[in-house]
Scaffold this active site. Sequence first.
Site, PDB file in Angstrom:
ATOM      1  N   HIS A 479       0.787  -1.230   0.000  1.00 22.36           N
ATOM      2  CA  HIS A 479       0.000   0.000   0.000  1.00 22.36           C
ATOM      3  C   HIS A 479       0.821   1.284   0.000  1.00 22.36           C
ATOM      4  O   HIS A 479       0.334   2.334  -0.405  1.00 22.36           O
ATOM      5  CB  HIS A 479      -0.923   0.004   1.226  1.00 22.36           C
ATOM      6  CG  HIS A 479      -2.171   0.802   1.028  1.00 22.36           C
ATOM      7  ND1 HIS A 479      -2.219   1.980   0.314  1.00 22.36           N
ATOM      8  CD2 HIS A 479      -3.441   0.595   1.447  1.00 22.36           C
ATOM      9  CE1 HIS A 479      -3.442   2.446   0.303  1.00 22.36           C
ATOM     10  NE2 HIS A 479      -4.206   1.640   0.986  1.00 22.36           N
ATOM     11  N   TYR A 594     -14.835   5.908   7.984  1.00 18.74           N
ATOM     12  CA  TYR A 594     -13.809   6.366   7.040  1.00 18.74           C
ATOM     13  C   TYR A 594     -14.232   5.958   5.633  1.00 18.74           C
ATOM     14  O   TYR A 594     -14.474   4.785   5.368  1.00 18.74           O
ATOM     15  CB  TYR A 594     -12.471   5.717   7.401  1.00 18.74           C
ATOM     16  CG  TYR A 594     -11.280   6.095   6.539  1.00 18.74           C
ATOM     17  CD1 TYR A 594     -10.267   6.898   7.038  1.00 18.74           C
ATOM     18  CD2 TYR A 594     -11.138   5.624   5.237  1.00 18.74           C
ATOM     19  CE1 TYR A 594      -9.159   7.224   6.278  1.00 18.74           C
ATOM     20  CE2 TYR A 594     -10.043   5.950   4.458  1.00 18.74           C
ATOM     21  CZ  TYR A 594      -9.055   6.743   4.981  1.00 18.74           C
ATOM     22  OH  TYR A 594      -7.967   7.062   4.219  1.00 18.74           O
ATOM     23  N   THR A 607      -4.928  10.673  -0.953  1.00 15.11           N
ATOM     24  CA  THR A 607      -6.283  10.444  -0.467  1.00 15.11           C
ATOM     25  C   THR A 607      -6.670  11.468   0.587  1.00 15.11           C
ATOM     26  O   THR A 607      -5.838  12.144   1.165  1.00 15.11           O
ATOM     27  CB  THR A 607      -6.421   9.041   0.163  1.00 15.11           C
ATOM     28  OG1 THR A 607      -5.530   8.931   1.275  1.00 15.11           O
ATOM     29  CG2 THR A 607      -6.113   7.961  -0.860  1.00 15.11           C
TER      30      THR A 607
END
Length: 777
Positions: A479, A594, A607
């Site tokens: 990630h 979230y 993001t």
Amino acid sequence: MAEAHQAVAFQFTVTPDGIDLQLCHEALRQIYLSGLHSWKKRFIRFKNGVMTGVYPGSPGGFMVVVVSYMSYSKYQQLDPSLGMFAKLGSSKSRYLERSQYMSTDSQRIVGGVLVGTGLWVTIIMIMRNVLKCLLSWHGWMHARHGSVSWSARLWMILVKVFSGRKPMLYSFQNSLPRLPVPSVKDTCKRYLESVRPLMEDEQYERMKGLAKEFEKNLGPRLQWYLKLKSWWASNYVSDWWEEYIYLRGRGPIMVNSNYYAMDFLYVFPTNIQAARAGNAIHAIMLYRRKLDREIKHTNLLCPTPPQTLLQLSVSFCFLSHLLGPSPPDILQHMNESKHIAVYHKGRYFKVWMFYDGRLLLPREIEQQMERILADQSEPLPGEERLAALTAGERTPWASARETYFSRGKNKQSLDAIEKAAFVVTLDDTEQCYDSNNPVKSLDRYAKSLLHGKCYDRWFDKSFNLIVFKNATMGLNAEHSWADAPIIGHLWEHVLSMDPVKLGYEDGHCRGEPHPNMPGPQRLQWDLPAECQEVIQSSLTVARSLADDVDCHIFPFSDFGKGLIKKCRTSPDAFIQIALQLAHYRDKGKFCLTYEASMTRLFREGRTETVRSCTMETCAFVRSMIRDETVREERLMLLKQAAEKHQNMYRLAMTGQGIDRHLFCLYVVSKYLGEDSAFLKEVLSEPWRLSTSQTPVQQTELFDLVKHPEYVSSGGGFGPVANDGYGVSYIIVGENLINFHISSKHSSPETDSHRFGTNIRQAMLDILALFQLDNKAK
């Protein structure tokens, strides 16, 4: 032994008659072709660098400007140099008297070229700054869905005019605006608004007091440093986000950070494992070539505005997450890698992707995979479970790397894996969607992609391609280097290339095997007993984490975005509100939620968080729980909740979100040695419902009207909180939404299958409010 002989370019021996020199012409030929290929890539990169550097201008535009200026000067009988050489010639300086050695016509031409170049550069800078101003306007986001205002139309025309004719992949990067820093007052206000439905009155008043104190005292000082960074850095968030969220963590990245992507849901192009691997690997390498040559896919920029594509860079897509002896970790970029690493039944192989100066064809890659599958050799001691080091805690892995992998054959073999373009696992299990057992088959499939056996995925690589024994496949992605839409873009390319453009013949890749192709190289290890103990210890930690994950994947086919649009509601808002209703029914309470949103409208944007549990959404959920509430009131509350969600999503996308701002304020406070009770509480609040939509970015690659079977399952991730849910969803076509749910078995509050049932019912209950069947009648 043929491969070993070809690996030596020359041999020489000393004899009584002199030196006997033997050259291997094939090896020398491969060296020549490899060098030629490398120089071609360098030239292409140099050319692309020039084209991107002068964007939105172009070399052709330079010629047009200079020639037009020279023609105009000649027609008007003007001096093209604007008297430059006349002034130089009259100067007494001995350096400037060199103009006397040039004829008058030469002076005019040179002067005209210089002035024309200055004019061309001026035009470029004006166009670039106008384009940056245009891209800073986000009024187009506030238009009603399906309608475009005149101001938005005019804006789109101007963007197209100032974007030039043929932008390349990274042409817009210098024209994108910087991410703005919201005011401390606005951030505190929106934060309090987001937590109001989650707190009792007394708790809320306490937090309100902390926020006001922060806004008045410490906040402005921290904000000053952030403003300074925003003027200096390309993006005031991204580097700190990468370092403190991903690279400094010492916990396992397996499950906690890595995520996965699935294959087609219903289509099985072939049942030959090596053939599926051949097409998929070739498609990935073609994608890398496009990135390397900066070929822009049309859908990357249209119809939405230009976005930051830095994460699509070759050096970012193909990398290793490396450890240092102390945090933070580092990312090593592999834009020149010419091989891949393959894992099968406990053995590691190095496979070259180029031969004869070209990329291997799918059938040739299949040939290499067949050789690996046919290899009957046993794993070396400790080799089979070696990758468990990347699945467990980071500190033991860093220590083991320093102690056991810093020299000799272990270092060479580890380099071969970490410097590979990516890792391929030829899995010895079978995973796919089984219509006779849809729930368990998909749940098993997801867990295999998320963590596997905890030692058959190299979790530090940017991504692992997993090809199962029955020829289904998937990805496991790291990630830190990029977010899910980036890996999703790559995966869409692979899935679209595989069954149609590349195709199969009798289950095998098209083409013929290569008669003289050198085989894969088996990697060698010498792992002492102490190292094997560390491997086993990491595996124990990883297995405990993996066994605790409760995955549930279900295709929701009752309806899709087609019917949701008929309700005149945003599909994403509809699903997010349904998740809130499902969560309240599941746990009997609301929680901090979230939802990932992109900030790629800004340079190096990643993001932002949409806090989708709002006052309006909670009011709607309560109305659905109360039986006495009439349908019209529920519809009104639903509309208000959807509008609120859409507005918050717009704020997040346009740089007005609150969570990245609060995170950076916290980082600055730590650098200054200041403690803030407000920031400490904000950053410690758990996200018990973490959600993300996997967008379909290249819809033109899949004609789901003619071929509805080519639907992707999407992808998912592990739970963020120990007592919470992770939910990923993908809206496929008009009639299907795939949900991926994760939680932990160890939590008595969560159950992924129960939550899935609640999501399905919530979706149906919300749709029923619109009574579409009655309207149709």
